[in-house]
Design an enzyme around this catalytic site. Structure first.
Site, PDB file in Angstrom:
ATOM      1  N   ASP A 164      -6.769   4.412  -4.422  1.00 21.48           N
ATOM      2  CA  ASP A 164      -7.504   4.593  -3.150  1.00 21.48           C
ATOM      3  C   ASP A 164      -8.208   5.748  -2.953  1.00 21.48           C
ATOM      4  O   ASP A 164      -8.358   6.605  -3.920  1.00 21.48           O
ATOM      5  CB  ASP A 164      -6.814   3.907  -2.181  1.00 21.48           C
ATOM      6  N   LYS A 197       0.857  -1.142  -0.188  1.00 23.18           N
ATOM      7  CA  LYS A 197       0.005   0.029   0.049  1.00 23.18           C
ATOM      8  C   LYS A 197       0.918   1.126  -0.204  1.00 23.18           C
ATOM      9  O   LYS A 197       2.048   1.399   0.250  1.00 23.18           O
ATOM     10  CB  LYS A 197      -0.797  -0.007   1.073  1.00 23.18           C
TER      11      LYS A 197
HETATM   12  N1  GLU Z   1      -7.230   0.417  -2.876  1.00 25.31           N
HETATM   13  C1  GLU Z   1      -7.940  -0.831  -3.487  1.00 25.31           C
HETATM   14  C2  GLU Z   1      -8.082  -1.731  -2.152  1.00 25.31           C
HETATM   15  O1  GLU Z   1      -7.890  -1.199  -1.137  1.00 25.31           O
HETATM   16  C3  GLU Z   1      -7.423  -1.490  -4.641  1.00 25.31           C
HETATM   17  C4  GLU Z   1      -5.986  -1.683  -4.450  1.00 25.31           C
HETATM   18  C5  GLU Z   1      -5.617  -2.494  -6.187  1.00 25.31           C
HETATM   19  O2  GLU Z   1      -6.670  -2.388  -7.004  1.00 25.31           O
HETATM   20  O3  GLU Z   1      -4.509  -2.648  -6.243  1.00 25.31           O
HETATM   21  O4  GLU Z   1      -8.079  -3.185  -2.135  1.00 25.31           O
END
Ligand code: GLU
Length: 448
Positions: free
Chosen positions: A169, A129
């Protein structure tokens, strides 16, 4: 609080000690530890080789300065993060968040959750992340572009389609992904489409990616309701938030015959007893980038509440789809009192630990975010597949895959909860099923 297994308690204490001042990370680790007691009791080998300690320690953490110039010619400084948590199952995968609340603890909690979520999808993706404490609100397009370029100027060296693949996100959507991809391409001189997901359709994006998290969460809840012979037909739903997740959760609930009575943004919420007009929400949020308060100005029967909790609005299904810890124990009590039958988390960890306990004690169907909102990242993995094969699938093809994946995640969580003696406990099922897949892969790869 649930008592932690005596083998696991020292591991949790050590996580708290060496990650001081990071309450969201502690909260996420604690929740998983609460579930793992049953795993180590049944299969003690999972406590061997410091497997659990290793899972709690990110493989790599990058923190960097992001200098950029605003429209007034002032130099601004923000802080950037990427926590590359676990790559046992595939390249690090997880979104980028731009929000003033971002700090290393928040990114670490999100990265930790992402490892288990991604494992639950059954796809070859590790967990990570990233983000920044940059606040995009009120910034011009030019400022957003310069910020994204500066962010990527540092981050690009840590990324790659086989290394680390970010996505969006909170605060990061198609526009920001485009600016980041452009800068990555320029710096590397490579058209490496698979390095970022959430791209626009005309340069390698996937159909249904934008809708995927919300649609997926609704598919999960539909399946969960079906275990009690129920469905969305004629049910009242409250969906907090009005970003991507919330908007497409509302869209799918409407398609399933439900009615949306309230939605929100960080400033307040709107209640519309005629049912929320989703086209107007989309116009306000996606086109104007405005505030939800505008909805009540344009729909006379609607009411806007600036202070207070959206969870005061009575509903059958609650879908918290805004941000972490937005739904408290007090909110959970109100929802239970008002007869809620199911809660599906579209956001990451939106319910506080006491809220989760209140729902579970009251027999409310409860779908934790790391299972229910996995449709977004699962569709990102489908985007990576399309990029790798230089292909582009239809909306129907992609949504069908998404629906199958979500039903699979639901069934895996339910079966795991049953196997470990807690039928209907999706929190336990998700934590254990996600953990086992990551742990097996790590064990197979040796002490690395
Ligand atoms: N931010 C999204 C999540 O919390 C998507 C992450 C992604 O697609 O890599 O899963």
């Amino acid at each position: 609080m649930v008592k932690i297994d005596e083998k696991l308690e020292p591991i949790l204490n050590e996580v708290i000690r060496r990650n001081a001042g990071e309450p969201e990370f502690h909260q996420a680790v604690r929740e998983v530890m609460e579930s793992l007691g049953r795993v180590v009791a049944k299969h003690p080998r999972y406590a061997d080789n410091a497997l659990i300690e290793r899972i709690c320690e990110p493989e790599r953490q990058i923190i960097f300065r992001i200098p950029w110039v605003d429209d007034q010619g002032q130099v601004q400084i923000n802080r950037g993060f990427r926590v590359q948590f676990n790559s046992a199952l595939g390249p690090y995968k997880g979104g980028i968040r731009f929000h003033p609340s971002v700090n290393v603890g928040i990114i670490k909690f999100l990265g930790f959750e992402q490892c288990f979520k991604n494992a639950l999808t059954g796809m070859p993706i590790g967990g990570g992340k990233g983000g920044s404490d940059f606040n995009p609100r009120g910034r011009s397009d030019g400022e957003i572009m310069r910020f994204c370029q500066s962010f990527m100027t540092e981050l690009y060296r840590h990324l790659g389609e086989y290394t680390d693949v970010p996505a969006g996100d909170i605060g990061v959507g198609g526009r920001e992904i485009g600016y980041m991809f452009g800068q990555y391409k320029r710096l590397t001189n490579r058209y490496e489409a698979g390095v970022l997901t959430g791209k626009a359709l005309f340069y390698g994006g996937s159909r249904a990616r934008k809708e995927a998290t919300g649609y997926g969460a609704t598919y999960f809840v539909e399946r969960m309701l079906a275990t009690r012979g129920l469905n969305f037909e004629g049910r009242k739903a409250v969906v907090s938030g009005s970003g991507n997740v919330a908007i497409y959760t509302m869209e799918k609930i409407l398609e399933f015959g439900g009615r949306i009575v309230a939605c929100s943004d960080s400033a307040g919420y709107v209640v519309d007893d005629d049912g929320i007009d989703l086209d107007l929400v989309k116009e306000i949020k996606e086109v104007r980038r405005g505030r939800i308060a505008e909805y009540a100005r344009e729909r006379k029967q609607a009411r806007y509440v600036e202070k207070g909790s959206i969870w005061d609005v009575p509903c059958d299904v609650a879908m918290p789809s805004a941000t972490q810890n937005e739904l408290t124990g007090k909110d959970a009590e109100t929802l239970v009192k008002n007869g809620v039958i199911a809660v599906g988390e579209g956001a990451n960890m939106p319910s506080t630990p006491d809220a989760v306990r209140i729902f579970q004690d009251a027999g409310v169907l409860f779908a934790p975010g790391k299972a229910a909102n996995a449709g977004g990242v699962a569709t990102s993995a489908l985007e990576m597949q399309q990029n790798a094969s230089r292909d582009s699938w239809t909306f129907e093809q992609t949504e069908t895959r998404l629906a199958t994946i979500m039903r699979g995640i639901h069934d895996r969580c339910a079966a795991t909860a049953e196997e470990f003696g807690a039928p209907g406990d999706y929190v336990l099922g998700a934590n254990i099923a996600g953990f086992v897949r990551v742990a097996e892969a790590m064990d197979a790869l040796g002490v690395i």
